[in-house]
Design a protein around this motif. Sequence first.
Motif, PDB file in Angstrom:
ATOM      1  N   MET A 222     -25.290 -15.991 -63.747  1.00  0.00           N
ATOM      2  CA  MET A 222     -25.976 -17.039 -62.977  1.00  0.00           C
ATOM      3  C   MET A 222     -25.429 -18.428 -63.351  1.00  0.00           C
ATOM      4  N   LEU A 223     -24.966 -18.550 -64.623  1.00  0.00           N
ATOM      5  CA  LEU A 223     -24.497 -19.850 -65.120  1.00  0.00           C
ATOM      6  C   LEU A 223     -22.967 -19.920 -65.193  1.00  0.00           C
ATOM      7  N   HIS A 224     -22.310 -19.094 -64.371  1.00  0.00           N
ATOM      8  CA  HIS A 224     -20.847 -19.125 -64.256  1.00  0.00           C
ATOM      9  C   HIS A 224     -20.110 -18.885 -65.564  1.00  0.00           C
ATOM     10  N   GLY A 225     -20.683 -18.052 -66.416  1.00  0.00           N
ATOM     11  CA  GLY A 225     -19.992 -17.688 -67.658  1.00  0.00           C
ATOM     12  C   GLY A 225     -19.111 -16.470 -67.425  1.00  0.00           C
ATOM     13  N   ASP A 226     -18.178 -16.229 -68.369  1.00  0.00           N
ATOM     14  CA  ASP A 226     -17.292 -15.059 -68.231  1.00  0.00           C
ATOM     15  C   ASP A 226     -17.676 -13.976 -69.243  1.00  0.00           C
ATOM     16  N   ASP A 227     -16.822 -12.966 -69.375  1.00  0.00           N
ATOM     17  CA  ASP A 227     -17.144 -11.834 -70.247  1.00  0.00           C
ATOM     18  C   ASP A 227     -17.145 -12.198 -71.731  1.00  0.00           C
ATOM     19  N   PHE A 228     -16.623 -13.379 -72.069  1.00  0.00           N
ATOM     20  CA  PHE A 228     -16.579 -13.762 -73.488  1.00  0.00           C
ATOM     21  C   PHE A 228     -17.889 -14.392 -73.965  1.00  0.00           C
ATOM     22  N   VAL A 229     -18.746 -14.774 -73.007  1.00  0.00           N
ATOM     23  CA  VAL A 229     -20.014 -15.423 -73.389  1.00  0.00           C
ATOM     24  C   VAL A 229     -20.888 -14.423 -74.149  1.00  0.00           C
TER      25      VAL A 229
ATOM     26  N   PRO B  52     -15.629 -26.987 -68.665  1.00  0.00           N
ATOM     27  CA  PRO B  52     -14.978 -26.442 -69.866  1.00  0.00           C
ATOM     28  C   PRO B  52     -15.524 -26.952 -71.191  1.00  0.00           C
ATOM     29  N   GLY B  53     -16.117 -28.169 -71.202  1.00  0.00           N
ATOM     30  CA  GLY B  53     -16.611 -28.708 -72.470  1.00  0.00           C
ATOM     31  C   GLY B  53     -17.949 -28.137 -72.905  1.00  0.00           C
ATOM     32  N   VAL B  54     -18.642 -27.446 -72.000  1.00  0.00           N
ATOM     33  CA  VAL B  54     -19.967 -26.894 -72.350  1.00  0.00           C
ATOM     34  C   VAL B  54     -19.763 -25.646 -73.217  1.00  0.00           C
ATOM     35  N   THR B  55     -20.289 -25.697 -74.456  1.00  0.00           N
ATOM     36  CA  THR B  55     -20.070 -24.557 -75.362  1.00  0.00           C
ATOM     37  C   THR B  55     -21.329 -23.710 -75.558  1.00  0.00           C
TER      38      THR B  55
ATOM     39  N   VAL C 173     -30.406 -18.047 -75.415  1.00  0.00           N
ATOM     40  CA  VAL C 173     -29.422 -19.017 -75.883  1.00  0.00           C
ATOM     41  C   VAL C 173     -28.052 -18.371 -75.734  1.00  0.00           C
ATOM     42  N   LEU C 174     -27.155 -19.072 -75.059  1.00  0.00           N
ATOM     43  CA  LEU C 174     -25.828 -18.527 -74.756  1.00  0.00           C
ATOM     44  C   LEU C 174     -24.751 -19.391 -75.400  1.00  0.00           C
ATOM     45  N   TYR C 175     -23.692 -18.722 -75.885  1.00  0.00           N
ATOM     46  CA  TYR C 175     -22.544 -19.451 -76.438  1.00  0.00           C
ATOM     47  C   TYR C 175     -21.290 -19.001 -75.703  1.00  0.00           C
ATOM     48  N   ARG C 176     -20.304 -19.907 -75.636  1.00  0.00           N
ATOM     49  CA  ARG C 176     -19.113 -19.607 -74.855  1.00  0.00           C
ATOM     50  C   ARG C 176     -18.341 -18.402 -75.393  1.00  0.00           C
ATOM     51  N   ASN C 177     -18.424 -18.133 -76.701  1.00  0.00           N
ATOM     52  CA  ASN C 177     -17.689 -16.970 -77.236  1.00  0.00           C
ATOM     53  C   ASN C 177     -18.297 -16.462 -78.540  1.00  0.00           C
ATOM     54  N   SER C 178     -17.765 -15.332 -78.994  1.00  0.00           N
ATOM     55  CA  SER C 178     -18.334 -14.667 -80.175  1.00  0.00           C
ATOM     56  C   SER C 178     -18.051 -15.438 -81.459  1.00  0.00           C
ATOM     57  N   GLU C 179     -17.005 -16.268 -81.462  1.00  0.00           N
ATOM     58  CA  GLU C 179     -16.698 -17.040 -82.674  1.00  0.00           C
ATOM     59  C   GLU C 179     -17.833 -18.011 -82.992  1.00  0.00           C
ATOM     60  N   ILE C 180     -18.505 -18.480 -81.951  1.00  0.00           N
ATOM     61  CA  ILE C 180     -19.600 -19.447 -82.185  1.00  0.00           C
ATOM     62  C   ILE C 180     -20.867 -18.701 -82.598  1.00  0.00           C
ATOM     63  N   ILE C 181     -21.218 -17.655 -81.863  1.00  0.00           N
ATOM     64  CA  ILE C 181     -22.521 -17.004 -82.109  1.00  0.00           C
ATOM     65  C   ILE C 181     -22.593 -16.372 -83.498  1.00  0.00           C
TER      66      ILE C 181
END
Length: 460
Positions: free
Chosen positions: A107-114, A254-257, A276-284
Motif C-alpha cells: 500500500m505504501l509502495h515498498g518493495d520486497d526488501f522492506v 528514496p530518502g524515506v527509510t 513499523v516498516l523499515y526500508r531493509n533488513s539492515e535497519i530492522i
Amino acid sequence: MDIQEMMKEMEKIFKPYETSEMSFREIPEKGVEKTTILTEMEKIISKESEKWKEGKVSGAVYHGGIEHIEFSNSVMALASQNNPLHPDVWPSSLKFEREIVSMVTRMLHGDDFVRGSITSGGTESILLAVKTYRDMAKVERGIKEPEIIYPKSAHAAFEKACQYFGIRGVVTGLRDDFSADPEDIKEKITKNTIGIVASAPCFPYGVIDPISDISRIAEDKGIPFHVDACLGGFLLPWAKEIGADVPDFDFSLPGVTSISIDTHKYGFAPKGTSVVLYRNSEIIKHQYFATSGWTGGIYFSPTMAGSRPGALPAAAWASMLEMGKSGYREGARRILETTSKIRKYVESMDELTLLGKSHFVVAFTSKKLNIYQIMEKMSEKGWSLNGLNHPPGVHFAVTLAHTRDGVPEKFDSDLRKSIEEVEKNPGEETGTAPVYGMAATFPEDAINELIKSVVEWMYS
Ligand SMILES: Cc1ncc(COP(=O)(O)O)c(C=O)c1O
C-alpha cells in the motif's frame, strides 16, 4: 476556578463509578456470577458508547459499524489464546503479522526488501523507530550523544522516545501553513543527528509535511528519515486513488527509510495494533532483541513486549481482508466528503479561524473568544473535541463514525450555539478550559509535574 473545584470537575469525568456496588478494592472472597459481571459491564460500557455512536467524538473510534465490530469480536474470540511470543505453538500469529506487513508495504509502495513489525500502537512504533536509529548510529557511526530532529507538530511520542532512550530532541519550526520547515531541518543537522522525522499528516492540524523535500535533504546528507503516518497512513493512499490531492509521502521517495502507520486507526482494526516498516533488513536488525545467555533459554522478541495478545494482529489481518481496497476507497470518499462539509461550516463562522489544510482533520482557533471554553460548551452538548496548544486551538478528526446523516449539521448547529454562549459570558471558564488556559501560560516543567500528579490521582 481553584484547584479543588477543578478536581471536582475532573472527578465527574474520570471517576464516575466510585460509588457503584460493583466497585472493588480487593478480590472478592467468592467469585461473582458471570451474568452479574456481564450485566454490569454492559451497563457501563453501553452508556459510554452512546457518545461515539452518535458521532460526537473526535477520532477515537474509526469505523464504528456494528457488523464490522461484531466480526472483529468473533475473530478476537477465536484467537484469544494466541501469543506471538511462541511462534512454534501459534505459527498462525506469524502468518497474520507477516501478511499485514506485506499488505501495508505494498500500500505504501515498498518493495520486497522492506521489513516490519506489528506493535501495540503508534507510540510503540515510534519508540521502536527512534531506538532503532539510536542503536544503528552507535554501531555504524559511533554516535554517543544522539540527536533526532522533529518538527514541533510531530506527535508527543517522539519526545517520549527521547526521554526513554537518552536522545536529544531537536525541535524545528513550522511554516505559515503549519507544515514542517525543511530549511530549519537542514540547518539543525549536526554530526550527531541520528534521524529526521516528519508527519503524513501531523496530529494537531492534519497537515502533511513536505515529505519529498525532506526526503531529498535526508538522502543528500545520508541521514535516516522516519515518516510518521500513524494517523493518516491508511487513509491517504485511498484518498489519492479517488482523486484527492495527496503528495507522495511513502517508500516511493528514496530518502524515506521508515514509516509508522496504525492499523487501529483508519485501518479500521480494533485498538491495539500498528505497523513499523523499515526500508531493509539492515535497519530492522537494530530493533530486534535476542539473548542466548539467559537461564530461561534462547529468547528473542521483535518489539517492546514479551508476550503479546495474538488476538489483535489476527483481528487487524481480518479487518484488512474484510475491507478490501474497495472498502478503504469508499471509506475515504465518505470521510473526505464529511470533512469538507465540516470545514465549510467552520470557515463560515466569523469567530473562528481554520488552522492548516487537511483531508480529514478540522483544526481551528478563535481570535475573538476563548477557544477552550468553546470546546467546553461543545462538551456540554455531548461532543468530545481535542484541545491544541501553541497556538491555542481545537480539532475534530473525522472518521467513518461521523459520516452518518445529520452529524455534520449537528456539529454546525451545536458549534454556533456554543459560540453564542461564550459570547454572552466571555469571562466564564468551566470544565477543562482553565486547565488548558493554565497550560498555555505556566512554565512547562511546572505544568508537567502537575499533570503527573493528576495521572497519579486518576489511577489511585
Ligand atoms: C500522527 C500520530 N502519530 C502517532 C500517534 C500515536 O498513536 P497511539 O495513540 O496509537 O500510540 C498518533 C495518535 O493520534 C498520531 O496522530
